[in-house]
Motif scaffolding. Structure first.
Motif, PDB file in Angstrom:
ATOM      1  N   ARG A  84     -76.405  -2.046 -36.575  1.00  0.00           N
ATOM      2  CA  ARG A  84     -77.841  -2.216 -36.528  1.00  0.00           C
ATOM      3  C   ARG A  84     -78.322  -2.094 -38.073  1.00  0.00           C
ATOM      4  NH1 ARG A  84     -80.869   1.124 -32.017  1.00  0.00           N
ATOM      5  NH2 ARG A  84     -79.950   0.094 -30.198  1.00  0.00           N
ATOM      6  N   ALA A  85     -77.578  -1.060 -38.929  1.00  0.00           N
ATOM      7  CA  ALA A  85     -77.879  -0.966 -40.207  1.00  0.00           C
ATOM      8  C   ALA A  85     -77.601  -2.377 -41.051  1.00  0.00           C
ATOM      9  CB  ALA A  85     -76.883   0.193 -40.915  1.00  0.00           C
TER      10      ALA A  85
ATOM     11  N   ARG B  34     -71.454  12.952 -33.593  1.00  0.00           N
ATOM     12  CA  ARG B  34     -70.755  13.850 -32.417  1.00  0.00           C
ATOM     13  C   ARG B  34     -71.776  14.885 -32.024  1.00  0.00           C
ATOM     14  NH1 ARG B  34     -66.880  12.925 -36.386  1.00  0.00           N
ATOM     15  NH2 ARG B  34     -67.137  14.627 -37.455  1.00  0.00           N
ATOM     16  N   TRP B  35     -72.503  15.338 -33.007  1.00  0.00           N
ATOM     17  CA  TRP B  35     -73.380  16.370 -32.474  1.00  0.00           C
ATOM     18  C   TRP B  35     -74.509  15.843 -31.512  1.00  0.00           C
ATOM     19  CZ3 TRP B  35     -72.626  21.302 -32.884  1.00  0.00           C
ATOM     20  CH2 TRP B  35     -71.800  21.785 -34.211  1.00  0.00           C
ATOM     21  N   LEU B  36     -74.919  14.540 -31.495  1.00  0.00           N
ATOM     22  CA  LEU B  36     -75.821  14.035 -30.641  1.00  0.00           C
ATOM     23  C   LEU B  36     -75.064  13.689 -29.330  1.00  0.00           C
ATOM     24  CD1 LEU B  36     -77.720  11.377 -32.899  1.00  0.00           C
ATOM     25  CD2 LEU B  36     -78.656  13.724 -32.221  1.00  0.00           C
ATOM     26  N   THR B  37     -73.923  13.120 -29.323  1.00  0.00           N
ATOM     27  CA  THR B  37     -73.380  12.851 -28.018  1.00  0.00           C
ATOM     28  C   THR B  37     -72.670  13.826 -27.346  1.00  0.00           C
ATOM     29  OG1 THR B  37     -71.456  11.905 -29.265  1.00  0.00           O
ATOM     30  CG2 THR B  37     -73.245  10.352 -28.899  1.00  0.00           C
ATOM     31  N   LYS B  38     -72.083  14.680 -27.972  1.00  0.00           N
ATOM     32  CA  LYS B  38     -71.081  15.623 -27.632  1.00  0.00           C
ATOM     33  C   LYS B  38     -69.782  15.047 -26.990  1.00  0.00           C
ATOM     34  CE  LYS B  38     -74.008  17.991 -25.112  1.00  0.00           C
ATOM     35  NZ  LYS B  38     -74.676  19.071 -24.179  1.00  0.00           N
ATOM     36  N   ASP B  39     -69.729  13.896 -27.335  1.00  0.00           N
ATOM     37  CA  ASP B  39     -68.247  13.297 -26.901  1.00  0.00           C
ATOM     38  C   ASP B  39     -67.824  12.433 -27.838  1.00  0.00           C
ATOM     39  OD1 ASP B  39     -67.389  10.622 -25.376  1.00  0.00           O
ATOM     40  OD2 ASP B  39     -66.827  12.353 -24.246  1.00  0.00           O
ATOM     41  N   PRO B  40     -66.232  12.716 -28.518  1.00  0.00           N
ATOM     42  CA  PRO B  40     -65.996  11.606 -29.446  1.00  0.00           C
ATOM     43  C   PRO B  40     -65.951  10.227 -29.291  1.00  0.00           C
ATOM     44  CG  PRO B  40     -64.344  13.475 -28.832  1.00  0.00           C
ATOM     45  CD  PRO B  40     -65.429  13.638 -27.784  1.00  0.00           C
ATOM     46  N   ALA B  41     -65.741   9.934 -28.071  1.00  0.00           N
ATOM     47  CA  ALA B  41     -65.751   8.362 -27.727  1.00  0.00           C
ATOM     48  C   ALA B  41     -67.109   7.620 -27.773  1.00  0.00           C
ATOM     49  CB  ALA B  41     -64.903   7.761 -26.269  1.00  0.00           C
ATOM     50  N   ASP B  42     -67.831   8.534 -27.162  1.00  0.00           N
ATOM     51  CA  ASP B  42     -69.593   8.133 -27.204  1.00  0.00           C
ATOM     52  C   ASP B  42     -69.978   8.223 -28.584  1.00  0.00           C
ATOM     53  OD1 ASP B  42     -69.525   7.699 -24.597  1.00  0.00           O
ATOM     54  OD2 ASP B  42     -70.753   9.693 -24.232  1.00  0.00           O
TER      55      ASP B  42
ATOM     56  N   LEU C  21     -71.449   5.289 -30.825  1.00  0.00           N
ATOM     57  CA  LEU C  21     -72.871   5.115 -31.436  1.00  0.00           C
ATOM     58  C   LEU C  21     -72.791   5.042 -32.910  1.00  0.00           C
ATOM     59  CD1 LEU C  21     -75.656   5.917 -31.364  1.00  0.00           C
ATOM     60  CD2 LEU C  21     -75.154   8.408 -31.815  1.00  0.00           C
ATOM     61  N   VAL C  22     -71.813   5.558 -33.909  1.00  0.00           N
ATOM     62  CA  VAL C  22     -71.260   5.284 -35.090  1.00  0.00           C
ATOM     63  C   VAL C  22     -71.287   3.489 -35.441  1.00  0.00           C
ATOM     64  CG1 VAL C  22     -69.893   5.491 -37.200  1.00  0.00           C
ATOM     65  CG2 VAL C  22     -70.612   7.326 -35.932  1.00  0.00           C
TER      66      VAL C  22
ATOM     67  N   HIS D  47     -79.290   6.466 -30.321  1.00  0.00           N
ATOM     68  CA  HIS D  47     -78.751   7.327 -29.124  1.00  0.00           C
ATOM     69  C   HIS D  47     -80.053   7.772 -28.151  1.00  0.00           C
ATOM     70  CE1 HIS D  47     -77.179  11.242 -27.409  1.00  0.00           C
ATOM     71  NE2 HIS D  47     -78.150  11.607 -27.827  1.00  0.00           N
ATOM     72  N   VAL D  48     -81.171   7.896 -28.897  1.00  0.00           N
ATOM     73  CA  VAL D  48     -82.463   7.943 -27.763  1.00  0.00           C
ATOM     74  C   VAL D  48     -82.357   6.830 -26.922  1.00  0.00           C
ATOM     75  CG1 VAL D  48     -84.946   7.965 -27.682  1.00  0.00           C
ATOM     76  CG2 VAL D  48     -83.676   9.453 -29.483  1.00  0.00           C
ATOM     77  N   GLY D  49     -82.284   5.757 -27.444  1.00  0.00           N
ATOM     78  CA  GLY D  49     -82.341   4.261 -26.616  1.00  0.00           C
ATOM     79  C   GLY D  49     -81.329   4.659 -25.365  1.00  0.00           C
ATOM     80  N   HIS D  50     -80.072   4.778 -25.832  1.00  0.00           N
ATOM     81  CA  HIS D  50     -79.075   5.089 -24.707  1.00  0.00           C
ATOM     82  C   HIS D  50     -79.438   6.105 -23.685  1.00  0.00           C
ATOM     83  CE1 HIS D  50     -75.854   2.481 -26.414  1.00  0.00           C
ATOM     84  NE2 HIS D  50     -76.184   2.925 -27.312  1.00  0.00           N
TER      85      HIS D  50
END
Length: 194
Positions: free
Chosen positions: A48-49, A29-37, A41-42, A74-77
């Protein structure tokens, strides 16, 4: 289905990685600043994990490993979307930080932050700083990662973590000072509205 009836690798993943879900979601949430994004991401982080679970070394910090996966996804996106941020010259940061402190003292704010609950204001203002600085502040100051752990998660040198943290904290401090001024906690900042 309980953990005893799950194959051993999946049970280990469930025990170690799923226990970190709340922290990973908060970081996303901190990275994206958007709940859906952040939810996307999670989901991608855990996919991936799970796919790379065999590469996880038992006894190491699973939380930091998941933060690394989350940040890399996130960086990839962001790269695909063309939203990579440039960073400023670090040698100017000390001067800027001194200026922020001088303005805070001049406007009567040098002790205000200890007198009020600023949780919501900090969250809102932190979301307003650029992502490369925000992610370091979140990792070190909120998620309690060491500089070395943050450097591994972000795949940058420790010196970069230190400089981004310094800049991120200063940017957050500036935003919080503006918030305090707008909320009427401060006198007019000299040279800024007299």
């Amino acid at each position: 289905m309980d953990a005893e009836h799950i194959e051993p690798g999946l049970a280990a993943f469930h025990r170690a990685a799923m226990a970190q879900l709340e922290d990973v979601a908060r970081f996303a949430r901190w990275l994206t600043k958007d709940p859906a994004d952040a939810d996307d991401l999670v989901q991608e982080t855990y996919l991936r994990a799970f796919r790379g679970w065999r590469s996880f070394q038992a006894g190491t910090d699973c939380r930091a490993w998941l933060f690394t996966i989350c940040r890399n996804a996130h960086v990839g996106h962001r790269r695909r979307e063309g939203r990579i941020e440039a960073t400023d010259a670090p040698e100017l940061e000390a001067l800027a930080a001194a200026e922020v402190y001088r303005d805070a003292r001049s406007s009567g704010l040098d002790g205000v932050f200890g007198r009020f609950d600023l949780h919501d204001a900090v969250r809102r203002e932190l979301e307003g700083i650029p992502g490369s600085y925000r992610e370091v502040v979140v990792l070190v100051d909120i998620e309690d990662q060491t500089y070395d752990e943050a450097a591994r998660i972000l795949s940058v040198p420790v010196g970069t973590v230190r400089s981004r943290l310094f800049r991120g904290r200063r940017l957050l401090q500036e935003r919080l000072l503006a918030y305090a001024h707008d909320a009427g906690f401060a006198r007019t900042i000299p040279g800024k509205g007299e």
